[in-house]
Scaffold this motif. Sequence first.
Motif, short mmCIF file in Angstrom:
data_model
loop_
_atom_site.label_atom_id
_atom_site.label_comp_id
_atom_site.label_asym_id
_atom_site.label_seq_id
_atom_site.Cartn_x
_atom_site.Cartn_y
_atom_site.Cartn_z
N LYS A 1 2.33 1.48 3.96
CA LYS A 1 1.81 2.71 4.56
C LYS A 1 2.95 3.58 5.09
O LYS A 1 2.94 4.80 4.92
N GLU A 2 3.93 2.94 5.74
CA GLU A 2 5.06 3.70 6.28
C GLU A 2 5.84 4.38 5.16
O GLU A 2 6.24 5.54 5.30
N ILE A 3 6.06 3.67 4.07
CA ILE A 3 6.78 4.25 2.94
C ILE A 3 6.01 5.41 2.34
O ILE A 3 6.56 6.47 2.05
N LYS A 4 4.71 5.22 2.15
CA LYS A 4 3.87 6.28 1.59
C LYS A 4 3.85 7.51 2.50
O LYS A 4 3.94 8.64 2.03
N GLU A 5 3.73 7.28 3.79
CA GLU A 5 3.72 8.40 4.74
C GLU A 5 5.06 9.14 4.73
O GLU A 5 5.10 10.36 4.76
N LYS A 6 6.16 8.38 4.70
CA LYS A 6 7.49 9.00 4.67
C LYS A 6 7.65 9.87 3.43
O LYS A 6 8.10 11.02 3.51
N TYR B 1 -3.32 -1.46 1.93
CA TYR B 1 -1.86 -1.41 1.99
C TYR B 1 -1.36 -2.14 3.22
O TYR B 1 -1.98 -2.10 4.28
N SER B 2 -0.19 -2.75 3.08
CA SER B 2 0.45 -3.38 4.24
C SER B 2 1.02 -2.27 5.12
O SER B 2 1.13 -1.11 4.70
N THR B 3 1.43 -2.64 6.31
CA THR B 3 2.00 -1.66 7.24
C THR B 3 3.25 -1.02 6.65
O THR B 3 3.44 0.20 6.74
N SER B 4 4.10 -1.84 6.04
CA SER B 4 5.33 -1.29 5.47
C SER B 4 5.03 -0.35 4.30
O SER B 4 5.71 0.67 4.13
N GLU C 1 -4.57 11.07 3.97
CA GLU C 1 -4.91 10.15 5.06
C GLU C 1 -6.15 9.33 4.72
O GLU C 1 -6.21 8.13 5.03
N LYS C 2 -7.11 9.94 4.06
CA LYS C 2 -8.32 9.23 3.65
C LYS C 2 -7.97 8.13 2.64
O LYS C 2 -8.42 6.99 2.77
N SER C 3 -7.18 8.48 1.63
CA SER C 3 -6.82 7.48 0.62
C SER C 3 -5.96 6.37 1.23
O SER C 3 -6.07 5.21 0.84
N LEU C 4 -5.13 6.71 2.20
CA LEU C 4 -4.29 5.72 2.86
C LEU C 4 -5.13 4.75 3.69
O LEU C 4 -4.89 3.54 3.67
#
Length: 68
Positions: free
Chosen positions: A23-28, A18-21, A10-13
């Motif tokens: 971030k979503e991909i990385k989180e997924k 990063y764009s919203t998309s 979460e800290k690195s994110l």
Amino acid sequence: MQSEIKSNFEKSLSEGNYSTSQKEIKEKNFNKFIDQGFPNKRIEDWKFSDLNQIISTNFENLDFSKKD
């Protein structure tokens, strides 16, 4: 340990640009990794298959030489 990994992710994110998309991909993908963990032999048994044995058992007279 899992909470520390999540915290670092979460800290690195949040610090990354990063764009919203993205971030979503990385989180997924991160959540998928947390659920499944590192690959192991049971999951990746196919990597240890003996292709020579499979070919010789299931195919006859294969010739890979180039014929002109």
